[in-house]
Design an enzyme around this catalytic site. Sequence first.
Site, PDB file in Angstrom:
ATOM      1  N   LYS A   9       0.829  -1.210   0.000  1.00 12.14           N
ATOM      2  CA  LYS A   9       0.000   0.000   0.000  1.00 12.14           C
ATOM      3  C   LYS A   9       0.870   1.271   0.000  1.00 12.14           C
ATOM      4  CE  LYS A   9      -3.986  -2.093   2.376  1.00 12.14           C
ATOM      5  NZ  LYS A   9      -4.916  -1.957   3.530  1.00 12.14           N
ATOM      6  N   TYR A  49     -12.379  -1.833  -3.398  1.00 11.02           N
ATOM      7  CA  TYR A  49     -12.887  -2.141  -2.056  1.00 11.02           C
ATOM      8  C   TYR A  49     -14.421  -2.159  -2.017  1.00 11.02           C
ATOM      9  CZ  TYR A  49      -8.307  -2.073   0.227  1.00 11.02           C
ATOM     10  OH  TYR A  49      -7.031  -2.372   0.645  1.00 11.02           O
ATOM     11  N   PHE A  57     -15.266   3.280   7.599  1.00 13.29           N
ATOM     12  CA  PHE A  57     -13.886   3.626   7.263  1.00 13.29           C
ATOM     13  C   PHE A  57     -13.634   3.745   5.760  1.00 13.29           C
ATOM     14  CE2 PHE A  57     -14.139  -1.019   7.810  1.00 13.29           C
ATOM     15  CZ  PHE A  57     -13.624  -1.477   6.601  1.00 13.29           C
ATOM     16  N   ARG A  85      -2.381 -14.580   4.201  1.00 15.12           N
ATOM     17  CA  ARG A  85      -3.067 -13.869   5.295  1.00 15.12           C
ATOM     18  C   ARG A  85      -2.315 -14.061   6.600  1.00 15.12           C
ATOM     19  NH1 ARG A  85      -7.100 -10.105   4.158  1.00 15.12           N
ATOM     20  NH2 ARG A  85      -7.233 -10.195   6.417  1.00 15.12           N
ATOM     21  N   THR A  91      -5.259  -7.138  10.724  1.00 19.41           N
ATOM     22  CA  THR A  91      -5.493  -5.823  10.115  1.00 19.41           C
ATOM     23  C   THR A  91      -4.852  -4.705  10.934  1.00 19.41           C
ATOM     24  OG1 THR A  91      -7.615  -6.697   9.358  1.00 19.41           O
ATOM     25  CG2 THR A  91      -7.313  -4.319   9.223  1.00 19.41           C
ATOM     26  N   ARG A 102       2.724  -6.948   8.810  1.00 22.38           N
ATOM     27  CA  ARG A 102       2.089  -5.779   9.416  1.00 22.38           C
ATOM     28  C   ARG A 102       2.717  -5.433  10.766  1.00 22.38           C
ATOM     29  NH1 ARG A 102      -4.050  -7.142   7.365  1.00 22.38           N
ATOM     30  NH2 ARG A 102      -4.124  -5.653   5.635  1.00 22.38           N
ATOM     31  N   ASN A 112      -1.865   0.230   6.925  1.00 15.97           N
ATOM     32  CA  ASN A 112      -1.313  -1.041   7.415  1.00 15.97           C
ATOM     33  C   ASN A 112      -0.462  -1.778   6.390  1.00 15.97           C
ATOM     34  OD1 ASN A 112      -3.395  -1.784   5.824  1.00 15.97           O
ATOM     35  ND2 ASN A 112      -4.524  -2.931   7.374  1.00 15.97           N
ATOM     36  N   HIS A 115      -2.036  -5.400   1.542  1.00 16.04           N
ATOM     37  CA  HIS A 115      -3.346  -6.030   1.330  1.00 16.04           C
ATOM     38  C   HIS A 115      -3.130  -7.470   0.886  1.00 16.04           C
ATOM     39  CE1 HIS A 115      -7.384  -6.739  -0.310  1.00 16.04           C
ATOM     40  NE2 HIS A 115      -6.750  -7.352  -1.306  1.00 16.04           N
ATOM     41  N   GLU A 126      -9.715  -9.810  -7.735  1.00 14.80           N
ATOM     42  CA  GLU A 126      -8.670  -8.806  -7.504  1.00 14.80           C
ATOM     43  C   GLU A 126      -7.495  -8.980  -8.476  1.00 14.80           C
ATOM     44  OE1 GLU A 126      -7.865  -9.110  -3.293  1.00 14.80           O
ATOM     45  OE2 GLU A 126      -9.809  -8.226  -2.765  1.00 14.80           O
TER      46      GLU A 126
HETATM   47  N1  UDP Z   1      -9.620  -0.496   7.652  1.00 18.80           N
HETATM   48  C1  UDP Z   1      -9.661   0.633   8.454  1.00 18.80           C
HETATM   49  N2  UDP Z   1     -10.372   0.593   9.629  1.00 18.80           N
HETATM   50  C2  UDP Z   1     -11.028  -0.529  10.044  1.00 18.80           C
HETATM   51  C3  UDP Z   1     -10.986  -1.676   9.236  1.00 18.80           C
HETATM   52  C4  UDP Z   1     -10.278  -1.627   8.048  1.00 18.80           C
HETATM   53  O1  UDP Z   1      -9.086   1.660   8.097  1.00 18.80           O
HETATM   54  O2  UDP Z   1     -11.641  -0.513  11.125  1.00 18.80           O
HETATM   55  C5  UDP Z   1      -8.865  -0.460   6.385  1.00 18.80           C
HETATM   56  C6  UDP Z   1      -7.495  -1.154   6.483  1.00 18.80           C
HETATM   57  O3  UDP Z   1      -6.594  -0.468   5.623  1.00 18.80           O
HETATM   58  C7  UDP Z   1      -7.810  -2.537   5.973  1.00 18.80           C
HETATM   59  C8  UDP Z   1      -8.821  -2.245   4.868  1.00 18.80           C
HETATM   60  O4  UDP Z   1      -9.598  -1.167   5.390  1.00 18.80           O
HETATM   61  O5  UDP Z   1      -6.646  -3.213   5.512  1.00 18.80           O
HETATM   62  C9  UDP Z   1      -9.727  -3.387   4.488  1.00 18.80           C
HETATM   63  O6  UDP Z   1     -10.348  -3.894   5.657  1.00 18.80           O
HETATM   64  P1  UDP Z   1     -10.437  -5.450   5.934  1.00 18.80           P
HETATM   65  O7  UDP Z   1     -11.355  -5.647   7.078  1.00 18.80           O
HETATM   66  O8  UDP Z   1     -10.749  -6.161   4.655  1.00 18.80           O
HETATM   67  O9  UDP Z   1      -8.953  -5.805   6.442  1.00 18.80           O
HETATM   68  P2  UDP Z   1      -7.797  -6.663   5.738  1.00 18.80           P
HETATM   69  O10 UDP Z   1      -8.466  -7.744   4.931  1.00 18.80           O
HETATM   70  O11 UDP Z   1      -6.990  -5.713   4.898  1.00 18.80           O
HETATM   71  O12 UDP Z   1      -7.000  -7.218   6.890  1.00 18.80           O
HETATM   72 MG    MG Z   2      -9.915  -7.632   3.474  1.00 18.44          MG
END
Ligand code: UDP
Ligand code: MG
Length: 138
Positions: A9, A49, A57, A85, A91, A102, A112, A115, A126
Amino acid sequence: MEETLFMIKPDAVGARKVGLILAEIEKAGFEIVAMRQIRMTADQARRFYAMHEGKPFLDELVAFMSSGPAVPCHLRRQNAILGLRELIGATDPKEAKPGTIRALYAESKGKNAVHASDSPESAKTEIEFMFGAVGAAR
Ligand code: UDP
Ligand code: MG
C-alpha cells in the site's frame, strides 16, 4: 497450487519498504507471477474495495489508497490465500503476531502496509482487477 493478490500500500511504498516486504514474500516461498506499480484514482480504489461499501472507514480508505503509488503482485504458492493472510498478520498492527509483515511495517489499522485477498473469489476478482488489462506481464 493456488493464486492470490497481494498489494504493497501507499504508506509502505512511500516509506521505501517495497524491497524488504518483497523479500519476506519470496522467503515464504511465493512465486511472483506478475507485479506492477500503479496509482489508483479514488474511483478505482472504491471499486477495488466494493465489498466494504457502507462501512464507516471506506472514505478514509479510498483517500489513502489513492494518495500515492501502490505495488500489486499476483502471487502463486500452495495454500497461497490463507498462507499469505497468516504472513501479513492482523489488520491492526497492534494485534498482529510478531514477525508478520504488518507487525514489522504497518503504522496503524488504516495505514497497514499491505493487502491480501481473503478468499478464492476475491483473489480471482482482484487479480483480474489489477492484471486483467491487455498488456499485463504474464
Ligand atoms: N480499515 C480501516 N479501519 C477498520 C478496518 C479496516 O481503516 O476498522 C482499512 C485497512 O486499511 C484494511 C482495509 O480497510 O486493511 C480493508 O479492511 P479489511 O477488514 O478487509 O482488512 P484486511 O483484509 O486488509 O486485513
Ligand atoms: Mg480484506
